[in-house]
Design a protein around this motif. Sequence first.
Motif, PDB file in Angstrom:
ATOM      1  N   ARG A  61      37.939  31.433  28.712  1.00  0.00           N
ATOM      2  CA  ARG A  61      38.391  30.804  27.449  1.00  0.00           C
ATOM      3  C   ARG A  61      38.027  31.322  26.084  1.00  0.00           C
TER       4      ARG A  61
ATOM      5  N   GLU B 264      37.889  31.007  34.728  1.00  0.00           N
ATOM      6  CA  GLU B 264      38.014  30.509  33.563  1.00  0.00           C
ATOM      7  C   GLU B 264      37.820  31.110  32.204  1.00  0.00           C
TER       8      GLU B 264
ATOM      9  N   TYR C  91      44.926  30.833  26.076  1.00  0.00           N
ATOM     10  CA  TYR C  91      44.560  30.092  27.234  1.00  0.00           C
ATOM     11  C   TYR C  91      45.861  29.613  27.917  1.00  0.00           C
ATOM     12  N   PRO C  92      46.038  29.961  29.379  1.00  0.00           N
ATOM     13  CA  PRO C  92      47.422  29.814  29.842  1.00  0.00           C
ATOM     14  C   PRO C  92      47.500  28.202  29.910  1.00  0.00           C
ATOM     15  N   ASP C  93      48.648  27.673  29.675  1.00  0.00           N
ATOM     16  CA  ASP C  93      49.216  26.536  29.991  1.00  0.00           C
ATOM     17  C   ASP C  93      49.396  26.024  31.317  1.00  0.00           C
ATOM     18  N   GLU C  94      49.495  26.920  32.093  1.00  0.00           N
ATOM     19  CA  GLU C  94      49.655  26.586  33.497  1.00  0.00           C
ATOM     20  C   GLU C  94      49.308  27.601  34.419  1.00  0.00           C
ATOM     21  N   GLY C  95      48.658  27.633  35.678  1.00  0.00           N
ATOM     22  CA  GLY C  95      48.325  28.890  36.427  1.00  0.00           C
ATOM     23  C   GLY C  95      47.035  29.155  36.582  1.00  0.00           C
TER      24      GLY C  95
END
Lengths: 368, 531
Positions: free
Chosen positions: B74, B72, B58-62
């Motif tokens: 997940r 999203e 899962y991306p930390d940002e963006g």
Amino acid sequence: MSIKREPFVRISKRDGMARWKSWLIRLIAVVVSLMINAIIIYAISGLNPLLVYKEMFEGVFGTTRRMWAWIRDMMLLLCIAVGLAPAFKMRFWNIGAEGQILVGGIGAAACMIYLGSAGLPNWLLLVIMAAASLIAGAIWGMIPAVFKAQWNTNETLFTLMMNYIAIQLTSFFIPIWEHPAGSNTVGTINSVSKAGWFSPMFGQMYGLNVLIVVLLTIAMYIYLKYSKHGYEIGVVGESENTARYAAINVKKVVIRSMTLSGAICGLAGFLAVAGADHTISTDTSGGRGFIAIIVAWLAKFNTLVMVLIAAMIVFLDKGAIAIASKFQLSNDVSNILTGVILFFILGSEFFINYKLKFGFVHKEEKAK
Amino acid sequence: MKHLEYAIELRNITKRFGKVVANHNINLGLKKGEILSLLGENGSGKTTLMNMLSGIYYPDEGEIFVDGKLAEIRSPKDAFDLHIGMIHQHFKLVDVLTAAENIILGLNEKTVVDLKGVRKAVREICDRYGFVVEPDKKVYDMSVSEKQTLEIVKVLYRGADILILDEPTAVLTPQETRKLFAVMRNMRADGKSIVIITHKLHEVMEISDRVAVLRKGEYIGDIPTSETNPQQLTDMMVGRAVRLNIDRPQADEVTERLRVEHLTVTDIEGVKKLDDVSFTANAGEILGIAGIAGSGQKELLEAIAGLQQAAPESKITYIEPDGKELLMNGMKPIEIIKKGILLSFVPEDRFGMGLVGGMTITQNVMLRSYRRGKSPLLDQQFPKKLAEKIVNDLEVVTPDINRIPLRRLSGGNVQKVLVGREIEQSPTVLMTAYAVRGLDINTSYTIYNLLTEQKMKGVAVIYVGEDLDVLLELCDRILVLCAGKVSGIVDGRATTKEEVGLMMTHLGKPSEQELRESEQTDAPVHEEVKA
């Protein structure tokens, strides 16, 4: 637009940690465990926990005699843990120290009984006893190693079952060496002549115990870290294929290291018989072979660190007994207290190896 | 509305693992109906980025937009629901189940499994794109290429419109690769969007419409394939100009060094891994060994090194530089050393065989030489000097040679330590298995040059490789293995990729006609669909 659902806790492996930090974490673990124990003590007995801790301390260090008993037991435990080190570093799970101690003890006791009145100088008798213990322990350690090397048997089960054979063997000798008749115990061997007993050294009752174990600990440290044998043990432990690739004779290393491990555990039997109990029974090993596993693991097989761990574990054990008798608590309560402390110390390793990251911490980072 | 031309859009994606930034602020779009190559060296963050699309990370940002809508992702299930399917480098199939069973596995259908329907649907997918899948074949009976096809059919069956293929050609022969590319073109024609992760440049040029380049977790840029060339792509990928050819000088003196005759190796289950293999390896020559993974390469090298038992009829003869012959079969590694045969071996499995991950560089470097001297204690000075030399000569990046366990180093640095140690033995025979696997372009070329250098010094080099382009450029002769047998030995300067590729799958040298056919395999399938 922000991302809504964040996993609250994330676990990730650490890259390594400064040594002082890891010791701080361990210290915190001990402090927390003492606080939890305080609650348990108060809840169960209504006693003032500080008083109990004070008594624990006095129970171990209160008199010179108590302190030497602590040193004696610590040395014995340390000796076993040092014996386990070469096997464990090789990832050979020797849980047969109990048996190796017992057969070592049998060897020492047999020499005491049969050679005790032969008129040998005491030092010579002690050397013979030590040799008998070393050989007995070595054989007990070598048997599972040979089976492992030759037929790849499971060493954990094998060494464990060897323990029961050693217990039966001890039970077999007790009626033969029974004294006084009908007691079904061996009794104190050579209680009058004291042949085969450690004589006081440096004016101390257990001076010789300390000397032997300290020398062993240092020698094992050097053996594992700086010798070619120690290097081979390390390679075999990490990857047998790499060892074969490097032209190391894996079978030979396994058998050699386990023989050494068994021999030192056997020597612990000698220390127990000649240097402490002056008798032999199925309780001579007293579970120390298993406790020593904890010592060896916590020290990550570094024999110098084992000194600290052994000191602490024996302290906990003796302290728990002291408070149990002083405050008429049952033994179970002492066991709970020791258990909690050990749980926290073992658990603290998790926080040393892994990092926890919480969701909200992460969002702060993002805000920067 | 501009989003709608994109199947996927990544905006400012960042992903960290501890202190390591795997992806930093990446913006990337995948257009509908295009094949996009994601190019980058090992560790540049390609797989990490794609794993965020398939729900593994899962991306930390963006933000990720799928079909113009904020998505999203997940879990892999979320990815499926968005019609994204990823074919991983390591297949995720259950060996004991059939193709059809694997396809429906995990679909959570409520009623009784309708295998008949699955078979029909699978057949439809196959017909449409030109796959060949036998629904009732067990996975353990399948070849690597069949397993890969099954993986693709699996994601298509689940309704994927966006396919991500992670280094799909690494395990394929040139012929199989061509088939895969034909299928990919058919899928594109059907409107699917495809991302292919690779670091093989000629494949990028052949298959993709557009190339996006990553370097050290950063997005470098993208460019239509028709407007670029391999040299430019390499420069983008590495960040500076790199020379992309391998020198192949001819040694002055080529003499017999190792003669292998009738080498047969059987595994514990009695399966023949090597069957009557005969060849010679010459000093002053690089002998390449080509073959599909698992054709007996590992057994071949290990048998020579004394780590595998060979059948009694096998004969391995070592010819000393002065012409004296020594029979080495049946010798254990320690005996080989004692006979003074300087055999170096870079095994395929670095940490499983060549190195000790928990030990430091110095401790690993002394693996070959720790026996030196009579003292029972280890020599501390010599290995330290050797380690320093290797670290300097091969530009190994490490904070400390005596404190950091080798396992913490990156793959390229680990490999340099291994190759460096083996060369420092000044061997007369140097065997390497997949010496550049997982290495970046620069390091790979360093290693090729080292091998050539050894060859010119009069070492007999045996190079087991998987990249045919490299084998063809580097080796003087190439031995092709096919299922444990020698398919043939060809001249590295005269042979072609097609010839070697055919020899990998069929025993013996191909005829002219077979060669011609192999070059055309993709054409018919392709036209069928268009028609």
